[in-house]
Design a protein around this motif. Structure first.
Motif, short mmCIF file in Angstrom:
data_model
loop_
_atom_site.label_atom_id
_atom_site.label_comp_id
_atom_site.label_asym_id
_atom_site.label_seq_id
_atom_site.Cartn_x
_atom_site.Cartn_y
_atom_site.Cartn_z
N TYR A 1 9.71 -1.45 101.73
CA TYR A 1 9.53 -2.63 101.91
C TYR A 1 10.42 -3.36 103.06
O TYR A 1 11.37 -3.10 103.39
N LYS B 1 3.01 -6.15 98.46
CA LYS B 1 3.03 -4.96 97.97
C LYS B 1 2.71 -4.90 96.45
O LYS B 1 2.21 -4.31 95.69
N ARG C 1 -0.29 -3.77 94.21
CA ARG C 1 -0.18 -2.82 93.28
C ARG C 1 0.18 -2.82 91.96
O ARG C 1 -0.25 -2.18 91.07
#
Length: 307
Positions: free
Chosen positions: A50, A59, A63
């Motif tokens: 990150y 993200k 995800r």
């Protein structure tokens, strides 16, 4: 003594603190998840998964879905009532104790810091098991289904005492944050214009709480990082844990990634606890004033002697 300064019994302090804590966590929780994710990653710079707050948000949603931002929220919701209630109530009660011991009726800057630190240590005794469950749920590699699953498997695999893993680091974290928070609130309020109405009181609470939360976060983030690492790793019998006591763990984190590693997750943490500190103080003081209005009813003027 004005109505706003009159003390209230412990139960009112407890309820006001609970309402302040729950209000803050419902509004600011996703930043806490992002903070934990960033604290638990080992790499820094180009090696980090990150790259920043926005990247982590993006993200996680891409995800894992939007719901991942609220993963592990049940323990904080269950924790916030006793945690924040203990924070504010303990701060008030320790303040009374210290003022009595030092023979002063009014709070001073040094007493505000001492009272905040003691309240933080008191708060730690309540929050550690909830924090451990929350951290293990927020971890990207978490194998647990829910809070109950963490509790059951932690006790089964590591023993019930393991729920207090990270107690020492948590005491450092809470004591330092509360000392900074309440100490700065006292100082900032003394510098702001004296409020003449409720709107100005709310403004002063927001400003002082925001600055207090920001300074407290700047001071305690290294201990928050090591607390997260201590609590995220299950204890294996016969195997020494990588992170155990606070100060040696700080040295280890520093050696792994320099000073920067000790402040992983600082941006989402300060984005939460800066505004969150203001929210908590406003809700707490507003609720306490509401309770005072109920508890201290206006006394009827004594009747004049007609004889």
């Amino acid at each position: 003594m004005s109505t706003e300064e009159k003390p209230l019994p412990f139960i009112y302090q407890f309820m006001a603190g609970a309402m302040a804590g729950i209000s803050e966590v419902l509004i600011m929780y996703p930043l806490d998840v992002v903070k934990t994710r960033m604290q638990l990653q080992v790499g820094i710079g180009a090696q980090a998964e990150y790259k920043g707050v926005i990247d982590c948000f993006s993200k996680m949603i891409k995800r894992e879905g939007f719901g991942s931002l609220y993963r592990g929220i049940v323990p904080p919701i269950l924790m916030e009532a006793p945690k924040r209630a203990t924070k504010f109530a303990a701060n008030d009660e320790w303040g009374k104790f210290y003022r009595k011991q030092f023979g002063t009726e009014k709070m001073t800057q040094s007493l505000s810091i001492l009272t905040g630190a003691t309240a933080g240590a008191t708060e730690s005794l309540v929050v550690v098991p909830f924090e451990l469950i929350k951290i293990r749920l927020q971890d990207k590699n978490s194998k647990y289904k829910n809070a109950r699953d963490v509790l059951k498997n932690t006790i089964k695999g590591e023993g019930i005492v393991s729920l207090y893993n990270g107690l020492e680091a948590t005491m450092w974290r809470q004591s330092i944050w509360n000392a900074g928070y309440f100490g700065v609130i006292f100082q900032v309020k003394s510098l702001l214009p004296k409020p003449t109405n409720q709107s100005e009181k709310t403004r002063n609470d927001l400003i002082s709480g925001f600055v207090g939360g920001t300074v407290g976060t700047m001071l305690n983030t290294p201990f928050d990082v090591i607390k997260s690492r201590i609590q995220s790793t299950p204890r294996i019998p016969g195997t020494p844990p990588k992170y155990n006591w606070a100060l040696p763990s700080l040295v280890k984190v520093f050696s792994e990634g320099s000073f920067r590693a000790m402040y992983k997750g600082f941006v989402p943490k300060v984005l939460r606890l800066g505004p969150g500190g203001g929210i908590m103080l406003v809700v707490y003081n507003t609720t306490m004033n509401f309770f005072r209005g109920i508890y201290y009813k206006k006394e009827k003027p004594a009747r004049k002697n007609e004889n």
